[in-house]
Design a protein around this motif. Structure first.
Motif, PDB file in Angstrom:
ATOM      1  N   ASP A  98       0.859  -1.063   0.140  1.00  0.00           N
ATOM      2  CA  ASP A  98      -0.002   0.195   0.071  1.00  0.00           C
ATOM      3  C   ASP A  98       0.861   1.267  -0.013  1.00  0.00           C
ATOM      4  O   ASP A  98       0.533   2.348  -0.605  1.00  0.00           O
ATOM      5  N   ARG A 124       1.892   1.812  -3.730  1.00  0.00           N
ATOM      6  CA  ARG A 124       1.184   1.723  -4.835  1.00  0.00           C
ATOM      7  C   ARG A 124       1.240   2.899  -5.694  1.00  0.00           C
ATOM      8  O   ARG A 124       0.722   3.111  -6.987  1.00  0.00           O
ATOM      9  N   ASP A 125       1.113   4.225  -5.178  1.00  0.00           N
ATOM     10  CA  ASP A 125       0.998   5.467  -5.918  1.00  0.00           C
ATOM     11  C   ASP A 125       2.536   5.752  -6.769  1.00  0.00           C
ATOM     12  O   ASP A 125       2.351   6.472  -7.587  1.00  0.00           O
ATOM     13  N   ASP A 126       3.573   5.029  -6.678  1.00  0.00           N
ATOM     14  CA  ASP A 126       4.468   5.031  -7.394  1.00  0.00           C
ATOM     15  C   ASP A 126       4.229   4.468  -8.883  1.00  0.00           C
ATOM     16  O   ASP A 126       4.459   3.249  -9.063  1.00  0.00           O
ATOM     17  N   THR A 127       3.989   5.266  -9.714  1.00  0.00           N
ATOM     18  CA  THR A 127       3.729   4.875 -11.263  1.00  0.00           C
ATOM     19  C   THR A 127       4.861   5.034 -12.239  1.00  0.00           C
ATOM     20  O   THR A 127       4.491   5.253 -13.480  1.00  0.00           O
ATOM     21  N   GLU A 153      -0.954  -2.229 -13.520  1.00  0.00           N
ATOM     22  CA  GLU A 153      -1.305  -1.945 -12.337  1.00  0.00           C
ATOM     23  C   GLU A 153      -1.054  -3.019 -11.362  1.00  0.00           C
ATOM     24  O   GLU A 153      -0.687  -3.045 -10.077  1.00  0.00           O
ATOM     25  N   ARG A 180       8.402  -0.738  -8.575  1.00  0.00           N
ATOM     26  CA  ARG A 180       7.904  -0.897  -7.239  1.00  0.00           C
ATOM     27  C   ARG A 180       8.535  -2.174  -6.766  1.00  0.00           C
ATOM     28  O   ARG A 180       8.566  -2.275  -5.351  1.00  0.00           O
TER      29      ARG A 180
END
Length: 410
Positions: free
Chosen positions: A14, A17-20, A37, A290
């Protein structure tokens, strides 16, 4: 009680997860079009316990993560000397798809780059093996490591073969130097099929844990390779598994590892754990963005760095006494440190009391650890004391005290 380990793994996922950043591999159409994703992680201990979080059951093509396991199979099939004749073990310091060859021998620098991995695949089974034999060997061997039947993703394989020009070029160059035998297109197709085997992070963690145990599949209990082969493979992973980022990885993360361009990473800590992560977006080195950060977090939070030495002294032997018996309880992996501690404690033990060596909590003995432990029992028996071993799982091989006699079994 519910174990908190999966909750911790969920928290790690969690937090990332924002690391795109990064992007899917773009030179294989099927991978370029994959959903970026999914994010999953699994840990398997050397005792066979698996903890998983996120998209842990999502399957993806193993890609270059196949390299260390195929390398192990080639060593088993052809012997280490034959494999080393064809492939070196030095870090290349270059990208995975460069033609990194040694001067003079023209061997690929290591089996983790494509040139070395194609050569390794060509060595599977035997000199007369065909493509089908080599692919069957890879699928069967990987399935035994994972503890379930695996299969090739035909769509990924076809997509990768359509753009396999660079691998074909590498293989033809290897053929001109006499490193690679056989039909080049057939070898490259077989290697591509090897890379297209589908796995999940659960599979990867169990496969890695088999290396961590020294070759025993921790769930099925099957010995799949000898300890020397497992050690050799893990050493090469540490030196070259992360390509031109290997040095940075080893210093930051400190876990022998191998990545794949589908987004997987596998890691292994000897005698402790196997780890698998999956997230398709790759960084500039071709490693999962990630996934890399997840490994960094595990290394920091759980003290998993291979070279960490800040945990203080870990006692390897517990001693308990009753009026008639003194018990020496070993634990973990008994090597020089634990065995020498045991001998010193035995030397300090005086009196006529019976002696029990309890190995209930021992995972394994090195050959040196076994011989030192038995020599301690032998000398205590020569002092006139009764000696016995408590070994319900049979982890102490052939406890002959050196004279054809054995300690009592409890």
């Amino acid at each position: 009680m519910k174990t908190p380990v999966p909750d911790y793994l969920d928290e790690v996922l969690d937090s990332l997860r924002d690391d795109t950043s990064g992007a899917n591999a773009d030179y294989i159409p099927e991978l370029a079009e994959a959903d970026p994703e999914p994010f999953g992680m699994a840990l398997t201990t050397t005792l066979g316990r698996t903890y998983a979080a996120g998209d842990a059951d999502t399957e993806f093509s193993i890609q270059s993560i196949s390299k260390p396991f195929a390398y192990a199979a080639a060593i088993i099939d052809r012997g280490l000397d034959r494999v080393l004749d064809a492939v070196g073990v030095e870090p290349s310091g270059e990208a995975f798809n460069e033609l990194s060859l040694e001067g003079g021998t023209h061997r690929p620098k290591n089996p983790m780059i494509n040139a070395g991995a194609i050569t390794t695949h060509s060595l599977l089974v035997g000199a007369e093996a065909g493509q089908g034999d080599r692919v069957d060997r890879a699928v069967t061997f990987f399935s035994r490591l994972a503890g379930r039947d695996l299969r090739v993703d035909e769509r990924v394989c076809a997509s990768e073969l359509a753009s396999a020009h660079r691998n074909l070029a590498l293989a033809y160059m290897l053929r001109t130097y006499g490193i690679l035998d056989g039909d080049v297109p057939s070898v490259v197709e077989g290697y591509t099929r090897q890379c297209s085997i589908l796995v999940s992070v659960r599979d990867l963690s169990v496969m890695a844990a088999t290396l961590a145990t020294g070759g025993i599949q921790p769930v099925t209990g099957e010995r799949i390779m000898d300890p020397a082969t497992a050690r050799h493979v893990m050493a090469v992973m540490a030196a070259a598994g992360m390509y031109d980022a290997a040095g940075d990885w080893l210093t930051r993360v400190g876990i022998p590892a191998k990545s794949g361009v589908a987004g997987g990473i596998v890691g292994v800590l000897p005698d402790r754990v196997g780890i698998g992560t999956f997230s398709p977006r790759l960084d500039s080195h071709g490693n999962s963005q990630r996934g890399r950060r997840a490994f960094e977090r595990l290394s920091r939070d759980m003290g998993m760095h291979l070279f960490a030495s800040d945990q203080g002294r870990l006692d390897a032997v517990d001693v308990s006494e009753s009026p008639d018996t003194v018990t020496f309880a070993l634990r973990g992996n008994v090597q020089l440190t634990a065995a020498s501690e045991l001998l010193d404690l035995m030397a300090d033990s005086n009196g006529p009391a019976d002696v029990v060596l309890d190995v209930t909590r021992v995972h394994s003995f090195s050959d040196l650890g076994r011989r030192m432990s038995l020599e301690g029992l032998r000398r205590l028996r020569l002092d006139g004391r009764r000696v016995a071993v408590r070994d319900p799982s049979g982890v102490l091989p052939d406890p002959d005290l050196g004279d054809g006699s054995y300690p009592d079994a409890l």
